[in-house]
Design a protein around this motif. Structure first.
Motif, PDB file in Angstrom:
ATOM      1  N   LEU A  62       0.897  -1.434  -0.108  1.00  0.00           N
ATOM      2  CA  LEU A  62      -0.339  -0.115   0.572  1.00  0.00           C
ATOM      3  C   LEU A  62       0.995   1.463  -0.185  1.00  0.00           C
ATOM      4  O   LEU A  62       1.639   1.199   0.444  1.00  0.00           O
ATOM      5  CB  LEU A  62      -0.517   0.070   1.577  1.00  0.00           C
ATOM      6  N   ASP A  63       0.471   2.279  -0.298  1.00  0.00           N
ATOM      7  CA  ASP A  63       1.577   3.619  -0.700  1.00  0.00           C
ATOM      8  C   ASP A  63       1.148   4.220   0.224  1.00  0.00           C
ATOM      9  O   ASP A  63       0.161   4.791   1.149  1.00  0.00           O
ATOM     10  CB  ASP A  63       0.731   4.571  -2.046  1.00  0.00           C
ATOM     11  N   PRO A  64       2.406   4.090   0.582  1.00  0.00           N
ATOM     12  CA  PRO A  64       2.846   4.977   2.497  1.00  0.00           C
ATOM     13  C   PRO A  64       2.246   6.201   2.204  1.00  0.00           C
ATOM     14  O   PRO A  64       2.348   6.800   3.213  1.00  0.00           O
ATOM     15  CB  PRO A  64       4.708   4.760   2.659  1.00  0.00           C
ATOM     16  N   THR A  65       2.503   6.980   1.709  1.00  0.00           N
ATOM     17  CA  THR A  65       2.024   8.374   1.353  1.00  0.00           C
ATOM     18  C   THR A  65       0.403   8.297   1.961  1.00  0.00           C
ATOM     19  O   THR A  65      -0.333   8.713   2.342  1.00  0.00           O
ATOM     20  CB  THR A  65       1.817   8.896   0.497  1.00  0.00           C
ATOM     21  N   LEU A  66      -0.526   7.028   0.723  1.00  0.00           N
ATOM     22  CA  LEU A  66      -1.531   6.919   1.035  1.00  0.00           C
ATOM     23  C   LEU A  66      -1.595   6.822   2.595  1.00  0.00           C
ATOM     24  O   LEU A  66      -2.814   7.393   3.132  1.00  0.00           O
ATOM     25  CB  LEU A  66      -2.360   6.174   0.320  1.00  0.00           C
ATOM     26  N   MET A  67      -1.358   5.836   2.501  1.00  0.00           N
ATOM     27  CA  MET A  67      -1.619   5.340   4.167  1.00  0.00           C
ATOM     28  C   MET A  67      -1.664   6.645   5.516  1.00  0.00           C
ATOM     29  O   MET A  67      -2.172   5.986   6.685  1.00  0.00           O
ATOM     30  CB  MET A  67      -0.923   4.121   4.845  1.00  0.00           C
ATOM     31  N   LEU A  98     -12.041   4.546  10.234  1.00  0.00           N
ATOM     32  CA  LEU A  98     -11.955   5.709   9.256  1.00  0.00           C
ATOM     33  C   LEU A  98     -12.102   4.891   8.250  1.00  0.00           C
ATOM     34  O   LEU A  98     -12.152   5.454   7.270  1.00  0.00           O
ATOM     35  CB  LEU A  98     -10.594   5.831   9.602  1.00  0.00           C
ATOM     36  N   VAL A  99     -11.759   3.641   8.180  1.00  0.00           N
ATOM     37  CA  VAL A  99     -12.206   2.855   6.409  1.00  0.00           C
ATOM     38  C   VAL A  99     -13.973   3.378   5.793  1.00  0.00           C
ATOM     39  O   VAL A  99     -13.393   3.563   4.907  1.00  0.00           O
ATOM     40  CB  VAL A  99     -11.543   1.609   6.580  1.00  0.00           C
ATOM     41  N   ARG A 100     -14.264   2.854   7.223  1.00  0.00           N
ATOM     42  CA  ARG A 100     -15.656   3.216   6.369  1.00  0.00           C
ATOM     43  C   ARG A 100     -15.835   4.861   6.832  1.00  0.00           C
ATOM     44  O   ARG A 100     -16.642   4.839   4.964  1.00  0.00           O
ATOM     45  CB  ARG A 100     -15.939   2.869   7.561  1.00  0.00           C
ATOM     46  N   GLU A 101     -15.036   5.901   6.817  1.00  0.00           N
ATOM     47  CA  GLU A 101     -16.012   7.035   6.331  1.00  0.00           C
ATOM     48  C   GLU A 101     -14.429   7.056   5.220  1.00  0.00           C
ATOM     49  O   GLU A 101     -15.461   8.168   4.590  1.00  0.00           O
ATOM     50  CB  GLU A 101     -14.964   7.955   7.453  1.00  0.00           C
ATOM     51  N   ILE A 102     -13.969   6.986   4.564  1.00  0.00           N
ATOM     52  CA  ILE A 102     -13.000   6.580   3.684  1.00  0.00           C
ATOM     53  C   ILE A 102     -13.982   6.833   2.582  1.00  0.00           C
ATOM     54  O   ILE A 102     -13.735   7.355   1.354  1.00  0.00           O
ATOM     55  CB  ILE A 102     -11.691   6.758   3.665  1.00  0.00           C
ATOM     56  N   GLU A 103     -14.707   4.944   2.435  1.00  0.00           N
ATOM     57  CA  GLU A 103     -15.742   4.864   2.229  1.00  0.00           C
ATOM     58  C   GLU A 103     -16.628   5.548   0.985  1.00  0.00           C
ATOM     59  O   GLU A 103     -16.897   5.418  -0.049  1.00  0.00           O
ATOM     60  CB  GLU A 103     -15.732   3.540   2.186  1.00  0.00           C
ATOM     61  N   PHE A 140      -8.350   0.356   1.073  1.00  0.00           N
ATOM     62  CA  PHE A 140      -7.639  -0.889   1.513  1.00  0.00           C
ATOM     63  C   PHE A 140      -8.375  -1.530   2.899  1.00  0.00           C
ATOM     64  O   PHE A 140      -9.095  -0.457   2.938  1.00  0.00           O
ATOM     65  CB  PHE A 140      -6.125  -0.037   2.125  1.00  0.00           C
ATOM     66  N   ASP A 141      -8.208  -2.324   3.429  1.00  0.00           N
ATOM     67  CA  ASP A 141      -8.903  -2.997   4.674  1.00  0.00           C
ATOM     68  C   ASP A 141      -7.986  -2.560   6.125  1.00  0.00           C
ATOM     69  O   ASP A 141      -6.741  -2.172   5.603  1.00  0.00           O
ATOM     70  CB  ASP A 141      -8.189  -3.840   4.666  1.00  0.00           C
ATOM     71  N   ALA A 142      -8.968  -2.375   6.986  1.00  0.00           N
ATOM     72  CA  ALA A 142      -8.288  -1.904   8.178  1.00  0.00           C
ATOM     73  C   ALA A 142      -7.376  -2.525   8.336  1.00  0.00           C
ATOM     74  O   ALA A 142      -6.412  -2.348   9.174  1.00  0.00           O
ATOM     75  CB  ALA A 142      -9.453  -1.493   8.919  1.00  0.00           C
ATOM     76  N   SER A 143      -7.073  -3.578   8.698  1.00  0.00           N
ATOM     77  CA  SER A 143      -6.145  -4.795   8.774  1.00  0.00           C
ATOM     78  C   SER A 143      -5.090  -3.939   8.075  1.00  0.00           C
ATOM     79  O   SER A 143      -3.852  -4.881   9.052  1.00  0.00           O
ATOM     80  CB  SER A 143      -6.731  -6.325   8.801  1.00  0.00           C
ATOM     81  N   THR A 144      -4.673  -3.501   6.688  1.00  0.00           N
ATOM     82  CA  THR A 144      -3.425  -2.958   6.099  1.00  0.00           C
ATOM     83  C   THR A 144      -2.647  -1.888   7.220  1.00  0.00           C
ATOM     84  O   THR A 144      -1.455  -2.419   7.795  1.00  0.00           O
ATOM     85  CB  THR A 144      -3.756  -2.755   5.202  1.00  0.00           C
TER      86      THR A 144
END
Length: 469
Positions: free
Chosen positions: A56-61, A79-84, A102-106
């Motif tokens: 996963l792109d570290p900048t995006l993460m 957070l992941v749900r909000e980004i969706e 991406f998945d939250a586990s990432t």
């Protein structure tokens, strides 16, 4: 006429993601003010160059984590749900409307496996500070420091009693040397090097759930396991310049001078004055600031009250020329020794005190002797205490609530700073550093909008601080 609404969700519309984000949205302003391109070169050494699955792109993460702290989103899964569903978040992360998030586990796996033992969060924080300096939002002339507590994810009733090492203050080595010099000046033998100045260990409560958290017992504060965020902000626009996390049973003065030196060395700050609360009003801090040529302004610290009917220490007058104390009855208390904690002991003559009419209000000692202690750095402490009463010192004290205290209030109210999200000191430290970076970026927007019109303090030579508007 009332019309019945028709379903619109299945209509085909031609839109762009950029058109869906309002021009004055906070993420647009931060995207324009902060350059995140430094993140990928910063972390590329933690990734394998020619093996494994695409990462996963570290900048995006990190920008995603940045959003979570900026808007006070309570968990990475949330957070992941909000980004969706949030188009502004997608725009900020450079994700399209149909791109899979991406998945939250990432996030959790990267944090635990790749970044857990690194100082990436600290470096990201430092880079954002450097950008603030480059934009003229930080000058480092006057710094304000304080600490706040974050509740650890640990039950205060589940703990073990253990013996742990005591925290060592930054100025202890200098104090040991000063004690030896003071004893030599008074004709006393040096203290034995083998004898410790104070016990090196103490018995304390250690949480079974989060052993890194410290059990906090402070007046007016809740008891339990907490972490302390020691934060420094710049006096110009209140931009955060340093954050450091310790267990809550570490006193504020322990890491202070070291963190101050780090800012001076890392960012080249020419610090003229610092504003601190009463918890930092100690002789060690006063001496450390004097050695660095920095004017300190600390809050008022109430002295220990004597027992009812007994004379207070302030009723004894110190004579610097003779190095003695004079009691209310006019008798001298001569120098006796300098102890391991840096205090000179001045003792009265028991033969004189035995027949003194003020004896019952002066001492209950079995030897009929009154002892007054004075720290070897008391003169420096008195000078720093005097700064609080000067016109410029009053301005600095007043500005504290507008800078570091407001910074903590915003952090707790808006950025989820009341609780430690992760267990362990590394997790708490990463949380505070990324949250401070996010909060600081929001300060960029306000500072640039204000056009640097807020007051900036400048130090003009030793002992003189002036305010410019």
């Amino acid at each position: 006429m009332l019309r019945k609404p028709t379903a619109q969700q299945t209509m085909l519309e031609m839109v762009t993601l950029d058109s869906l984000v309002p021009p004055d949205h906070l993420v647009r302003k931060i995207d324009a003010a902060v350059d995140f391109s430094f993140i990928q070169p910063l972390v590329e050494g933690l990734y394998c160059a020619d093996n494994g699955r695409p990462a996963l792109d570290p900048t995006l993460m990190f920008k995603a984590l940045f959003l979570g702290y900026l808007f006070g989103i309570r968990s990475e899964r949330h957070l992941v749900r909000e980004i969706e569903v949030n188009v502004a978040y997608r725009w900020f992360l450079r994700l399209g409307l149909t791109d899979k998030v991406f998945d939250a586990s990432t996030l959790s796996q990267n944090r635990g496996r790749r970044y857990n033992d690194s100082d990436v969060a600290q470096q990201i924080f430092d880079r954002v500070v450097e950008q603030a300096i480059g934009k003229g939002l930080v000058d480092g002339t006057v710094l304000y420091t304080d600490s706040t507590h974050l509740k650890a994810n640990a039950n205060k009733n589940r703990y073990d009693q253990r013996v742990i090492a005591k925290s060592r203050a930054d100025y202890w080595d200098a104090l040991d040397a000063a004690i030896d010099a003071d004893r030599a000046a008074h004709g006393k033998k040096p203290l034995k090097p083998a004898a410790p100045r104070e016990p090196d260990a103490k018995v304390t409560k250690v949480s079974r759930t989060d052993p890194d958290a410290g059990y906090m017992v402070r007046d007016g504060k809740p008891k339990g396991f907490f972490y302390l965020d020691h934060r420094t902000v710049d006096g110009r626009l209140g931009i955060i310049t340093d954050t450091h996390v310790t267990p809550a049973n570490v006193h504020d003065t322990i890491p202070y001078l070291g963190r101050l030196d780090r800012q001076r060395g890392r960012f080249g700050f020419d610090v003229g004055a610092v504003g601190l609360d009463a918890g930092y009003a100690t002789t060690g801090i006063a001496k450390g600031l004097e050695d660095r040529g920095i004017l300190g302004v600390t809050g008022y610290r109430r002295t220990t009250r004597p027992k009812p009917g007994m004379m207070a220490r302030k009723e004894f007058t110190y004579d610097a020329d003779c190095d003695t104390y004079r009691c209310p009855a006019g008798e001298n208390l001569a120098y006796a020794t300098t102890d391991r904690n840096g205090y000179r002991q001045y003792k009265s003559d028991p033969q004189v005190c035995r027949d003194c009419p003020l004896r019952d209000a002066c001492t209950t000692n079995a030897k009929v002797q009154r002892t007054i202690t004075r720290h070897i750095w008391s003169d420096v402490r008195d000078e720093v205490d005097g700064h609080r009463l000067t016109p410029w010192g009053k301005r600095i004290c007043k500005r504290r609530k507008e800078t570091v205290e407001r910074s903590f209030a915003d952090a707790k109210q808006l950025h989820g700073h009341r609780y430690a999200r992760f267990r362990g000191l590394i997790g708490a430290r990463t949380q505070c550093q990324l949250a401070a970076a996010a909060q600081k970026s929001a300060g960029f927007v306000n500072g640039m909008k204000a056009g640097n019109r807020l007051p900036a303090f400048c130090c003009l030579g030793a002992g003189h601080v002036q305010t410019f508007f």
